[in-house]
Write a protein that holds these residues in place. Structure first.
Motif, PDB file in Angstrom:
ATOM      1  N   THR A 199      -6.866 -22.147   5.820  1.00  0.00           N
ATOM      2  CA  THR A 199      -7.091 -20.798   5.277  1.00  0.00           C
ATOM      3  C   THR A 199      -8.384 -20.202   5.837  1.00  0.00           C
ATOM      4  O   THR A 199      -9.185 -20.888   6.468  1.00  0.00           O
ATOM      5  CB  THR A 199      -7.211 -20.783   3.734  1.00  0.00           C
ATOM      6  N   SER A 200      -8.575 -18.915   5.519  1.00  0.00           N
ATOM      7  CA  SER A 200      -9.778 -18.204   5.968  1.00  0.00           C
ATOM      8  C   SER A 200     -10.992 -18.679   5.168  1.00  0.00           C
ATOM      9  O   SER A 200     -10.853 -19.203   4.058  1.00  0.00           O
ATOM     10  CB  SER A 200      -9.589 -16.713   5.711  1.00  0.00           C
ATOM     11  N   PRO A 201     -12.199 -18.439   5.699  1.00  0.00           N
ATOM     12  CA  PRO A 201     -13.412 -18.767   4.931  1.00  0.00           C
ATOM     13  C   PRO A 201     -13.437 -18.060   3.574  1.00  0.00           C
ATOM     14  O   PRO A 201     -13.905 -18.626   2.591  1.00  0.00           O
ATOM     15  CB  PRO A 201     -14.545 -18.268   5.840  1.00  0.00           C
ATOM     16  N   VAL A 202     -12.889 -16.839   3.491  1.00  0.00           N
ATOM     17  CA  VAL A 202     -12.907 -16.107   2.213  1.00  0.00           C
ATOM     18  C   VAL A 202     -12.080 -16.863   1.166  1.00  0.00           C
ATOM     19  O   VAL A 202     -12.507 -17.054   0.019  1.00  0.00           O
ATOM     20  CB  VAL A 202     -12.291 -14.694   2.389  1.00  0.00           C
ATOM     21  N   THR A 203     -10.893 -17.302   1.573  1.00  0.00           N
ATOM     22  CA  THR A 203     -10.023 -18.014   0.628  1.00  0.00           C
ATOM     23  C   THR A 203     -10.625 -19.379   0.284  1.00  0.00           C
ATOM     24  O   THR A 203     -10.583 -19.815  -0.869  1.00  0.00           O
ATOM     25  CB  THR A 203      -8.602 -18.142   1.223  1.00  0.00           C
ATOM     26  N   ILE A 360      -9.055  -8.673   6.618  1.00  0.00           N
ATOM     27  CA  ILE A 360      -9.175  -7.599   5.623  1.00  0.00           C
ATOM     28  C   ILE A 360      -9.020  -8.224   4.238  1.00  0.00           C
ATOM     29  O   ILE A 360      -7.991  -8.838   3.951  1.00  0.00           O
ATOM     30  CB  ILE A 360      -8.050  -6.548   5.795  1.00  0.00           C
ATOM     31  N   VAL A 361     -10.023  -8.048   3.392  1.00  0.00           N
ATOM     32  CA  VAL A 361      -9.947  -8.615   2.040  1.00  0.00           C
ATOM     33  C   VAL A 361      -9.596  -7.495   1.069  1.00  0.00           C
ATOM     34  O   VAL A 361     -10.181  -6.409   1.116  1.00  0.00           O
ATOM     35  CB  VAL A 361     -11.291  -9.259   1.641  1.00  0.00           C
ATOM     36  N   ARG A 362      -8.648  -7.769   0.201  1.00  0.00           N
ATOM     37  CA  ARG A 362      -8.202  -6.786  -0.795  1.00  0.00           C
ATOM     38  C   ARG A 362      -8.428  -7.417  -2.165  1.00  0.00           C
ATOM     39  O   ARG A 362      -7.777  -8.404  -2.516  1.00  0.00           O
ATOM     40  CB  ARG A 362      -6.711  -6.525  -0.539  1.00  0.00           C
ATOM     41  N   ARG A 363      -9.386  -6.885  -2.893  1.00  0.00           N
ATOM     42  CA  ARG A 363      -9.767  -7.541  -4.152  1.00  0.00           C
ATOM     43  C   ARG A 363      -9.773  -6.511  -5.271  1.00  0.00           C
ATOM     44  O   ARG A 363     -10.435  -5.484  -5.171  1.00  0.00           O
ATOM     45  CB  ARG A 363     -11.162  -8.148  -3.999  1.00  0.00           C
ATOM     46  N   ASP A 364      -9.052  -6.803  -6.326  1.00  0.00           N
ATOM     47  CA  ASP A 364      -9.022  -5.919  -7.486  1.00  0.00           C
ATOM     48  C   ASP A 364     -10.056  -6.443  -8.487  1.00  0.00           C
ATOM     49  O   ASP A 364      -9.912  -7.563  -8.985  1.00  0.00           O
ATOM     50  CB  ASP A 364      -7.601  -5.966  -8.089  1.00  0.00           C
ATOM     51  N   ARG A 367      -8.973  -8.245 -11.615  1.00  0.00           N
ATOM     52  CA  ARG A 367      -8.243  -9.527 -11.582  1.00  0.00           C
ATOM     53  C   ARG A 367      -9.183 -10.607 -11.066  1.00  0.00           C
ATOM     54  O   ARG A 367      -9.444 -10.708  -9.877  1.00  0.00           O
ATOM     55  CB  ARG A 367      -7.014  -9.413 -10.676  1.00  0.00           C
ATOM     56  N   LYS A 368      -9.684 -11.421 -12.022  1.00  0.00           N
ATOM     57  CA  LYS A 368     -10.723 -12.386 -11.654  1.00  0.00           C
ATOM     58  C   LYS A 368     -10.172 -13.451 -10.705  1.00  0.00           C
ATOM     59  O   LYS A 368     -10.828 -13.858  -9.761  1.00  0.00           O
ATOM     60  CB  LYS A 368     -11.265 -13.034 -12.933  1.00  0.00           C
ATOM     61  N   ARG A 369      -8.963 -13.909 -10.986  1.00  0.00           N
ATOM     62  CA  ARG A 369      -8.423 -14.983 -10.159  1.00  0.00           C
ATOM     63  C   ARG A 369      -7.234 -14.520  -9.323  1.00  0.00           C
ATOM     64  O   ARG A 369      -6.188 -15.167  -9.296  1.00  0.00           O
ATOM     65  CB  ARG A 369      -8.040 -16.175 -11.028  1.00  0.00           C
ATOM     66  N   GLY A 370      -7.394 -13.375  -8.693  1.00  0.00           N
ATOM     67  CA  GLY A 370      -6.325 -12.918  -7.815  1.00  0.00           C
ATOM     68  C   GLY A 370      -6.906 -12.031  -6.739  1.00  0.00           C
ATOM     69  O   GLY A 370      -7.777 -11.204  -7.021  1.00  0.00           O
ATOM     70  N   PHE A 371      -6.510 -12.226  -5.516  1.00  0.00           N
ATOM     71  CA  PHE A 371      -6.918 -11.344  -4.429  1.00  0.00           C
ATOM     72  C   PHE A 371      -6.035 -11.629  -3.226  1.00  0.00           C
ATOM     73  O   PHE A 371      -5.170 -12.510  -3.278  1.00  0.00           O
ATOM     74  CB  PHE A 371      -8.407 -11.512  -4.097  1.00  0.00           C
ATOM     75  N   ALA A 372      -6.253 -10.872  -2.150  1.00  0.00           N
ATOM     76  CA  ALA A 372      -5.423 -11.072  -0.958  1.00  0.00           C
ATOM     77  C   ALA A 372      -6.287 -10.959   0.290  1.00  0.00           C
ATOM     78  O   ALA A 372      -7.272 -10.219   0.309  1.00  0.00           O
ATOM     79  CB  ALA A 372      -4.315 -10.023  -0.919  1.00  0.00           C
ATOM     80  N   VAL A 373      -5.905 -11.724   1.298  1.00  0.00           N
ATOM     81  CA  VAL A 373      -6.557 -11.618   2.606  1.00  0.00           C
ATOM     82  C   VAL A 373      -5.462 -11.321   3.625  1.00  0.00           C
ATOM     83  O   VAL A 373      -4.436 -12.014   3.646  1.00  0.00           O
ATOM     84  CB  VAL A 373      -7.256 -12.946   2.989  1.00  0.00           C
ATOM     85  N   LYS A 410      -6.787   1.424   3.849  1.00  0.00           N
ATOM     86  CA  LYS A 410      -5.827   1.432   2.736  1.00  0.00           C
ATOM     87  C   LYS A 410      -5.419   0.005   2.361  1.00  0.00           C
ATOM     88  O   LYS A 410      -5.211  -0.305   1.190  1.00  0.00           O
ATOM     89  CB  LYS A 410      -4.593   2.251   3.124  1.00  0.00           C
ATOM     90  N   LEU A 411      -5.308  -0.838   3.371  1.00  0.00           N
ATOM     91  CA  LEU A 411      -4.931  -2.232   3.099  1.00  0.00           C
ATOM     92  C   LEU A 411      -5.982  -2.904   2.208  1.00  0.00           C
ATOM     93  O   LEU A 411      -5.662  -3.707   1.333  1.00  0.00           O
ATOM     94  CB  LEU A 411      -4.813  -2.979   4.440  1.00  0.00           C
ATOM     95  N   ALA A 412      -7.244  -2.535   2.420  1.00  0.00           N
ATOM     96  CA  ALA A 412      -8.334  -3.158   1.648  1.00  0.00           C
ATOM     97  C   ALA A 412      -8.486  -2.547   0.258  1.00  0.00           C
ATOM     98  O   ALA A 412      -9.160  -3.111  -0.597  1.00  0.00           O
ATOM     99  CB  ALA A 412      -9.644  -3.007   2.415  1.00  0.00           C
ATOM    100  N   ASP A 413      -7.842  -1.405   0.027  1.00  0.00           N
ATOM    101  CA  ASP A 413      -8.079  -0.658  -1.215  1.00  0.00           C
ATOM    102  C   ASP A 413      -7.029  -1.021  -2.277  1.00  0.00           C
ATOM    103  O   ASP A 413      -5.859  -0.638  -2.156  1.00  0.00           O
ATOM    104  CB  ASP A 413      -8.012   0.842  -0.892  1.00  0.00           C
TER     105      ASP A 413
END
Ligand SMILES: Cc1cc2nc3c(=O)[nH]c(=O)nc-3n(C[C@H](O)[C@H](O)[C@H](O)COP(=O)(O)OP(=O)(O)OC[C@H]3O[C@@H](n4cnc5c(N)ncnc54)[C@H](O)[C@@H]3O)c2cc1C
Length: 432
Positions: A199-203, A360-364, A367-373, A410-413
């Motif tokens: 996985t990516s460093p972010v994940t 591209i990181v997409r973080r809401d 949502r504490k334990r949910g996001f997307a890369v 938009k992907l990040a938003d």
């Protein structure tokens, strides 16, 4: 569609009367079922070294480890399916050699089985720790088969100290289960971050934070320098290269898989960290194929070869090969995907990212334990890692399949619904 020329001596539909599958695991079981689904009328013999019908391994580090359940719950298909579909499953018997010139295999009970098409679905074995002191330690486990999970579960008692060596998917899933059962858990990882290979460093950073919050002690960037084993053959401590000593009651080693290529190698097939196959999953012998964890195949993007260890890969290769064996000519061309369950989270991954991809990181924030890369290559979405949103994952899969070109802002938003990006995406036709 790409049409593949059949190599000289290759199978034609008429020539395949008997398919012999070596290995009754995920890939072998799925192939047998797919052949019948595609109306293959010839004989199917599946020869498996384990004394079981094909079963799922993914629960071994998740639900099946947490709670003792009957082994029958692991089965891919009910036992009677094999009889109903006339699939001859030989259990608890191993193929010991392949006689390519006579098109037959020799079993370890002395029997000989002829084939028209032979499929190697032999999977792999856990990479073992190169330390003799561990050879027969009674509280050290690897995790590949149901009996390994049964053995490990017996040591997962509240308050016990578990040391996990290897911060990959299996190690982290076991760490999560063990914390849930009240153990003290330390994870030792040689790389600077968890899940470094996959996985990516972010994940990686996200999962490190979650495990830390759950009380797991993480020792990344550290190797084992020695193991302390008592006179009763129990491991008592793991000593790291910074001289830290981790007192240990039970240890899981999850440091990767060694593909089971011995049969292929002894038969003179091309082998290199896996059995080499072409885009129709055919080995260097036109009558022999390989699928699943053991197969190293050309990637659709770069033409480089790769081996994948995942259930979707087994299932999709099984279906592709069943098509070939029933007369199809389309190459195997699936976008890889995978999942991992840890605590209350599901990580889902689609596509294969490169270090040079734009991330591209997409973080809401809600949502504490949910996001997307998402990963962009030449502006196209080529891979994604989604945490705890199966709905977003379904859309991410479509974006990757389409190699969609999207607006990175938009992907990040998170305020822009992913599905809106899908409908507005420009898709690039697949390169054939
Ligand atoms: C603990 C664990 C958790 C996992 N979790 C996930 C997950 O969450 N998601 C996911 O996508 N994937 C997961 N995987 C990976 C997935 O289970 C594997 O990719 C898949 O099982 C591989 O299937 P296979 O048929 O290629 O090999 P295997 O399942 O290893 O089957 C190969 C079979 O061949 C037999 N065999 C080998 N040599 C011979 C011989 N000479 N003669 C006869 N038989 C032979 C072996 O005994 C074995 O039964 C997990 C794996 C493990 C171990």
């Amino acid at each position: 569609m790409v049409v593949v020329d059949r190599p000289e001596g290759a199978l034609t539909e008429d020539a395949v009367d008997h398919v012999v599958i070596v290995g009754a695991g995920q890939a072998g079981g799925d192939l047998a079922a797919s052949l019948r689904e595609m109306s293959f009328a010839g004989r199917i013999t599946m020869i498996g070294g384990e004394d079981s019908y094909p079963y799922s391994r993914h629960p071994l580090s998740k639900t099946f480890l947490r709670e003792k359940k009957p082994r029958s719950e692991l089965l891919l298909r009910p036992e009677e399916t094999y009889e109903r579909f006339d699939i001859d499953v030989q259990r608890g018997v191993r193929v010991v050699s392949i006689e390519r010139e006579n098109k037959r295999v020799l079993l370890d009970d002395g029997r000989i089985v002829d084939y028209d098409a032979l499929v190697l679905a032999t999977g792999g074995s856990p990479r073992t720790y190169p330390d003799d002191s561990l050879a027969d330690a009674s509280n050290v486990f690897y995790l590949r088969a149901a009996e390994h999970a049964d053995g490990l579960r017996g040591h997962l008692t509240p308050g016990a100290r578990l040391t996990v060596i290897g911060g990959g998917y299996i190690g982290l899933e076991v760490a999560a289960v063990a914390r849930g059962l009240g153990l003290e858990v330390t994870v030792v990882e040689r790389e600077e971050r968890l899940l470094a290979r996959v996985t990516s460093p972010v994940t990686s950073a996200f999962f490190a934070q979650v495990h830390d919050e759950e009380g797991v002690v993480l020792r990344t960037g550290r190797s084992v320098s020695s193991f302390r084993v008592g006179p009763d053959r129990r491991l008592t401590a793991v000593v790291l290269d910074d001289d830290t000593t981790i007192e240990t009651d039970v240890c899981l080693i999850g440091i990767g898989l060694r593909p089971d290529t011995e049969l292929a190698q002894a038969a003179g097939l091309e082998v290199s960290d896996g059995v080499l196959v072409d885009s129709t999953l055919r080995t260097s012998d036109p009558a022999i194929f390989a699928i699943g964890d053991v197969a190293r195949f050309p990637s659709r993007d770069s033409g480089e070869t790769r081996r994948l260890e995942s259930i979707p890969n087994c299932t999709e290769q099984a279906r592709a090969l069943a098509r070939t064996l029933t007369g199809g000519t389309e190459p195997f061309d699936a976008v890889p995907w995978f999942w991992s369950d840890q605590y209350d989270m599901k990580l889902q991954v689609v596509g294969l990212a490169n270090p040079s991809d734009v991330v591209i990181v997409r973080r809401d924030p809600d949502r504490k334990r949910g996001f997307a890369v998402f990963y962009l290559r030449y502006d196209e979405v080529c891979a994604a890692e989604i945490v705890s949103s199966p709905r977003d994952f379904a859309i991410a899969k479509k974006l990757v399949h389409q190699r969609a070109i999207v607006d990175p802002g938009k992907l990040a938003d998170p305020a822009v619904p992913l599905k809106d990006l899908l409908s507005k995406a420009t898709s690039t036709p697949a390169v054939s």
